[in-house]
Motif scaffolding. Sequence first.
Motif, short mmCIF file in Angstrom:
data_model
loop_
_atom_site.label_atom_id
_atom_site.label_comp_id
_atom_site.label_asym_id
_atom_site.label_seq_id
_atom_site.Cartn_x
_atom_site.Cartn_y
_atom_site.Cartn_z
N LYS A 75 -21.74 40.77 91.18
CA LYS A 75 -22.44 41.98 91.55
C LYS A 75 -21.09 43.04 92.24
N ASP A 80 -26.92 47.71 91.23
CA ASP A 80 -26.88 47.34 89.65
C ASP A 80 -25.22 47.36 89.10
N SER A 81 -24.25 47.02 89.82
CA SER A 81 -22.96 47.27 89.33
C SER A 81 -22.44 45.95 89.23
N SER A 82 -21.34 45.73 88.54
CA SER A 82 -20.46 44.47 88.38
C SER A 82 -18.94 44.80 88.56
N CYS A 112 -17.68 47.17 82.23
CA CYS A 112 -18.52 47.30 83.60
C CYS A 112 -19.42 48.51 83.54
N TRP A 126 -23.51 52.05 85.58
CA TRP A 126 -23.14 50.74 85.72
C TRP A 126 -23.92 49.74 85.07
N ASP A 128 -25.08 45.59 85.14
CA ASP A 128 -25.18 44.56 85.95
C ASP A 128 -24.31 43.37 85.47
N PRO A 129 -23.86 42.41 86.30
CA PRO A 129 -22.95 41.16 85.84
C PRO A 129 -23.52 40.72 84.56
N GLU A 130 -24.62 40.35 84.34
CA GLU A 130 -25.08 40.11 82.80
C GLU A 130 -25.03 40.75 81.59
N SER A 131 -25.29 42.09 81.88
CA SER A 131 -24.94 43.17 81.04
C SER A 131 -23.54 43.25 80.42
#
Length: 185
Positions: A75, A80-82, A112, A126, A128-131
């Motif tokens: 995160k 909602d960022s990575s 990202c 942004w 998220d880490p999964e995306s």
Amino acid sequence: MFFFQDLKRFKVGDPKTFHYLNQSNCFQIEGMDERKEYIATRNAMDVVGIHYEEQDAIFRVVAAILHLGNIEFTKGKEMDSSMPKDEKSWFHLKTAAKLFMRDVKSLEDSLCKRVIVTRDETINKWLDPESAAVSRDALAKVVYSRLFDWLVDRINTSIGQDPHSKYIIGVLDIYGFDAEKGFSS
């Protein structure tokens, strides 16, 4: 040849350390000498007219794809960022960017963030880490696919095949499925 120098230059080595290679737990084929196979591959590329600079670019791109697969995300500071997870992920991001001959920040942003272009504006959103991981894998697949297609076209051109021939020699990709393009006769 340059086997060990290339391993060092592309920052690759033990296949167990690369996510895209370590899924099968098959790292060695009995009786196979990777150094000899590498030299044979380079020689085969010479035979079909792929010059040293092109060979270097091929291996650079493959190494960059391997490094992409080792970038993990966590995160980020924004909602909602990575961002790359740790120093190891930053190392692989920087190495992939260098091998792709691109700016580190632009590669990070491409992984990202999503760019949405409307009629009136361009929006950066942004991921998220999964995306971001999905984005990373999609980039790796597209680059690999385009490299594969380029190689097939380059080999077909070098052997002088007729693009309208009714006979083709099929090429199998790494997963054993027929490629969309094959060698023609």
